[in-house]
Every structure is written in C-alpha cells, then in structure tokens.
Write a protein that holds these residues in place. Structure first.
Motif, PDB file in Angstrom:
ATOM      1  N   UNK A 132       0.833  -1.194   0.000  1.00  0.00           N
ATOM      2  CA  UNK A 132       0.000   0.000   0.000  1.00  0.00           C
ATOM      3  C   UNK A 132       0.876   1.254   0.000  1.00  0.00           C
ATOM      4  N   UNK A 133       1.876   1.281   0.896  1.00  0.00           N
ATOM      5  CA  UNK A 133       2.756   2.443   1.004  1.00  0.00           C
ATOM      6  C   UNK A 133       3.478   2.713  -0.311  1.00  0.00           C
ATOM      7  N   UNK A 134       4.026   1.651  -0.914  1.00  0.00           N
ATOM      8  CA  UNK A 134       4.737   1.810  -2.184  1.00  0.00           C
ATOM      9  C   UNK A 134       3.779   2.337  -3.247  1.00  0.00           C
ATOM     10  N   UNK A 135       2.555   1.808  -3.264  1.00  0.00           N
ATOM     11  CA  UNK A 135       1.557   2.268  -4.232  1.00  0.00           C
ATOM     12  C   UNK A 135       1.263   3.746  -4.077  1.00  0.00           C
ATOM     13  N   UNK A 136       1.070   4.190  -2.827  1.00  0.00           N
ATOM     14  CA  UNK A 136       0.745   5.596  -2.565  1.00  0.00           C
ATOM     15  C   UNK A 136       1.887   6.515  -2.995  1.00  0.00           C
ATOM     16  N   UNK A 137       3.103   6.191  -2.584  1.00  0.00           N
ATOM     17  CA  UNK A 137       4.248   7.068  -2.865  1.00  0.00           C
ATOM     18  C   UNK A 137       4.575   7.122  -4.341  1.00  0.00           C
ATOM     19  N   UNK A 138       4.691   5.959  -4.965  1.00  0.00           N
ATOM     20  CA  UNK A 138       5.063   5.944  -6.375  1.00  0.00           C
ATOM     21  C   UNK A 138       3.916   6.460  -7.243  1.00  0.00           C
ATOM     22  N   UNK A 162       1.762   8.828  -6.382  1.00  0.00           N
ATOM     23  CA  UNK A 162       1.734  10.284  -6.260  1.00  0.00           C
ATOM     24  C   UNK A 162       2.886  10.924  -7.022  1.00  0.00           C
ATOM     25  N   UNK A 163       4.048  10.255  -7.038  1.00  0.00           N
ATOM     26  CA  UNK A 163       5.210  10.841  -7.689  1.00  0.00           C
ATOM     27  C   UNK A 163       5.269  10.489  -9.173  1.00  0.00           C
ATOM     28  N   UNK A 164       4.292   9.729  -9.661  1.00  0.00           N
ATOM     29  CA  UNK A 164       4.243   9.389 -11.079  1.00  0.00           C
ATOM     30  C   UNK A 164       5.334   8.425 -11.521  1.00  0.00           C
ATOM     31  N   UNK A 165       5.750   7.539 -10.618  1.00  0.00           N
ATOM     32  CA  UNK A 165       6.819   6.585 -10.933  1.00  0.00           C
ATOM     33  C   UNK A 165       6.210   5.308 -11.504  1.00  0.00           C
ATOM     34  N   UNK A 211       9.377  15.820  -5.063  1.00  0.00           N
ATOM     35  CA  UNK A 211      10.580  16.624  -5.282  1.00  0.00           C
ATOM     36  C   UNK A 211      11.755  15.771  -5.748  1.00  0.00           C
ATOM     37  N   UNK A 212      11.764  14.505  -5.283  1.00  0.00           N
ATOM     38  CA  UNK A 212      12.871  13.616  -5.637  1.00  0.00           C
ATOM     39  C   UNK A 212      12.704  13.004  -7.018  1.00  0.00           C
ATOM     40  N   UNK A 213      11.456  12.902  -7.483  1.00  0.00           N
ATOM     41  CA  UNK A 213      11.179  12.161  -8.704  1.00  0.00           C
ATOM     42  C   UNK A 213      11.861  12.809  -9.907  1.00  0.00           C
ATOM     43  N   UNK A 214      12.489  11.960 -10.728  1.00  0.00           N
ATOM     44  CA  UNK A 214      13.069  12.416 -11.997  1.00  0.00           C
ATOM     45  C   UNK A 214      12.452  11.537 -13.072  1.00  0.00           C
ATOM     46  N   UNK A 215      11.461  12.077 -13.790  1.00  0.00           N
ATOM     47  CA  UNK A 215      10.794  11.269 -14.802  1.00  0.00           C
ATOM     48  C   UNK A 215       9.987  10.155 -14.151  1.00  0.00           C
ATOM     49  N   UNK A 216       9.860   9.018 -14.838  1.00  0.00           N
ATOM     50  CA  UNK A 216       9.001   7.963 -14.312  1.00  0.00           C
ATOM     51  C   UNK A 216       9.801   6.812 -13.718  1.00  0.00           C
ATOM     52  N   UNK A 217      11.114   7.024 -13.476  1.00  0.00           N
ATOM     53  CA  UNK A 217      11.937   5.968 -12.912  1.00  0.00           C
ATOM     54  C   UNK A 217      12.319   6.317 -11.477  1.00  0.00           C
TER      55      UNK A 217
END
Lengths: 169, 190
Positions: free
Chosen positions: A129-135, A137-140, B117-123
């Motif tokens: 869940x935590x990984x899902x929320x963070x990534x 939100x950050x668009x990873x 703030x840390x994110x760089x692109x989608x990786x």
C-alpha cells in the motif's frame, strides 16, 4: 522503565503546551474526537476481517498452513503460528490487525506468540500500500528494486521481532 | 484487491473445514468473528482516542520540529540531495518524525511531497527507493494501535513490548537502507 514512559509523556506534552500558552486540554479533546473518527472508519473493516479470520481459524486452514510452512519459519526462528500474519502484513493493514488480534487472543496476549505478533504488528508497515501511494503520487512507473528492498526490510522485521521477544520479553 | 482477499479467505475456510469436518465450528465462527470485531474495536477505543489526542498535542506544540533537528545529520547522509534543497530536507524530516511519533496521517502528505521533489521522470531514483524503504519499515516510538489491542486483551503491561519494537524497527529500517544502497549499486536497468 517503560512503566513511566507513557505517564511522563502525557505530563510532558501537557506541560510543554502550557508553557507555549496553548490550550492543552482543548487540543487533547480535539485529537480524541478525531480518534473516534479513525475508529469509526476501521470498525467496518475490522468486523468483516475478524469474521474471515475466525472462519479461517475454525476451518483448520491456519493450523495446516502453519504446519506446512513450519520448516521455513523454524529455520529463521520465527514461530510458525504467525505464518498468516507474516503473509498478510505487507498486503493489508486492517487484515493484519485482525489476524494479529486473533493470534493474541487465541494464544494469550502475554504468551510468546502473542508478544511476537504484537511486536511484528508494531514494527512493520503495509508495504504494498505504502509503495503504491508514494510511487503513484510521484508518477513513478519503473519502481526498480524498491519493492525488493522493502520486503527485505519486512523480513528483517519479522525475524527480529521473533528474536527480540525471545530475548527480552 | 480486498475483494479478492475476502473471497479467497472465505473459499479457503469453506474448503478446509469441509476436508477437516469442521462445518459446525465454521458456522459458529461467522457470528463469533463479527462480534469479536466489534468487541475489539470498542475495547481499543479508549487508548486509541487518548493517543490521537496526545498526537494532536505533540503536533501543535512543535515536537516534530524538535525531533527533526536531531535527525537532520542522519537524513543528510541517507539523502545527499537534501543538503542543497531545504524544502526537501524539511519534508523528509517532517515525514520521518511524524512516523516516529505514530502520526501516520500527518506523515503521508509530507512524504508524498518529498517523493515528488525527488522524482526524476518515471523511474525511481536511488533516494526515492530509500524513502520508500524508510516509510515501509515503520520506525515508531509508541505503536499506539498495538498497545491498544494489548490493553483490550488484558495484557499485564501493554507497553512492555516497546524495547523489542524499537530494536526490531531500527534493525529493519537500517538493514532495509543497507539493502537499498547495495541494490542501487548492482541493479541493472533494462
């Protein structure tokens, strides 16, 4: 030592608030009211999941799973009885709460297994869940080794929970 | 996700109770479990609400700020880019400190802001992976939920598990960071 920790924490936070001329009592009330909301939001999940966990226990499935996984768990010194908790902890927080509470009730809250379950619950998180929320939100999209490292940290948590309870409690 | 887990748990318990001949026990467990959920929630209510109150107090009197000053040197080592980015450093320490004080609701928005703030692109960068590991490892000084369950079930001293919880969280967070650091060096991106 731990006996005085909580009463002192209660006192010190209130005293600090008074010194800062904050309304300590009002802030406590406000937080306690929010606590009631939190409780209200987990109650329905707790009812459903406790039902499922009680059914799993009554069916004998939990016991059989513990027996099947027992060689692996025993190798790392983790009580096989906690198998369901270990498996469900990274996936669902409320399910883990239900499984952990049932374990503590079934084996005794102050037993080795009850304590191990408590320490496991207190020192790990709902990893997926935590990984899902963070990534999310950050668009990873490419998460690389994050899940692997986080699950390794969970494993260390389960291992150390079993070890510290044996040593200290 | 939860729908699948729920359905699977029911299926497994029905199949196994049929195999082990525990049908009567299974039927009883349905109502017993639902009731146990309410009993547990109600008996947790007192300590849970008290802790939410203390959490609110700790946030307002700036206890998180004090803790974050203590943590700053450690965080700079784990997240080198925060040395040059003050807003990021602030978000990071606020996130970790709120986690330590058990204020999960306050921790997540600040953690997400740090992640953005840390994110760089989608990786996922190495630092972002480390942030996620720190947040999944749960370093909590007072695990209020667990203490509430222990109180509800009549533990002699609900908080006596604290030293074990601290040692366990420290080890899992510490070794998680070490694992992330190691994986960051050897990981081959495809």
């Amino acid at each position: 030592m731990t006996d005085y920790l909580v009463p002192l924490l209660l006192f010190l936070t209130a005293a600090l608030a008074l010194r800062k001329q904050e309304n300590a009592y009002g802030l406590l009330l406000e937080g306690a009211a929010q606590g009631l909301h939190i409780l209200g939001s987990i109650l329905p999940a707790l009812i459903l999941l406790m039902t499922a966990v009680y059914m799993l226990r009554a069916s004998g499935a939990v016991e059989i799973m513990g027996t099947v996984l027992s060689p692996v768990f025993s190798f790392f010194g983790i009580p096989p009885e906690t198998a369901l908790l270990v498996l469900i902890r990274p996936i669902s927080g409320s399910a883990a709460l239900a499984v952990g509470a049932e374990l503590m009730a079934a084996y005794g809250v102050d037993s080795l297994i009850g304590r191990t379950a408590a320490v496991m619950l207190g020192s790990t998180e709902t990893t997926f869940y935590t990984i899902g929320v963070y990534f999310g939100a950050a668009g990873i999209r490419k998460t690389r080794y994050a899940l692997l490292a986080a699950l390794f940290a969970d494993f260390v948590g389960f291992f150390m929970a079993s070890l510290t309870v044996k040593l200290y409690c | 996700m939860m729908s699948h887990i729920w359905t699977a748990m029911l299926l497994v318990s029905i199949v196994f109770s049929w195999l082990t001949g525990q049908g009567t026990a299974l039927a009883g467990a349905v109502m017993e479990g639902a009731q146990a959920g309410v009993t547990l929630a109600v008996s947790m209510a007192g300590s849970l609400c008290l802790w939410a109150g203390v959490g609110n107090l700790m946030t307002r009197i700036g206890l998180t700020d004090k803790l974050s000053r203590l943590l700053a040197p450690v965080l700079k080592r784990i997240f080198p880019s925060s040395a040059a980015d003050h807003a990021l450093a602030g978000d990071l320490s606020a996130n970790i400190c709120a986690n330590m004080l058990g204020l999960g609701n306050a921790a997540t928005p600040m953690g997400i802001s740090a992640a953005k703030r840390m994110a760089r692109g989608d990786t996922a960068t190495n630092e972002l992976c480390r942030l996620v590991v720190l947040n999944t490892a749960s370093i909590q000084l007072i695990p209020a939920n667990v203490a509430a369950i222990r109180t509800a079930l009549g533990a002699a001293a609900p908080f006596d598990i604290l030293p074990a919880v601290w040692i366990t969280s420290l080890c899992s967070a510490g070794l998680g960071i070490v694992a992330a650091w190691f994986l960051g060096r050897v990981w081959k991106d495809d």
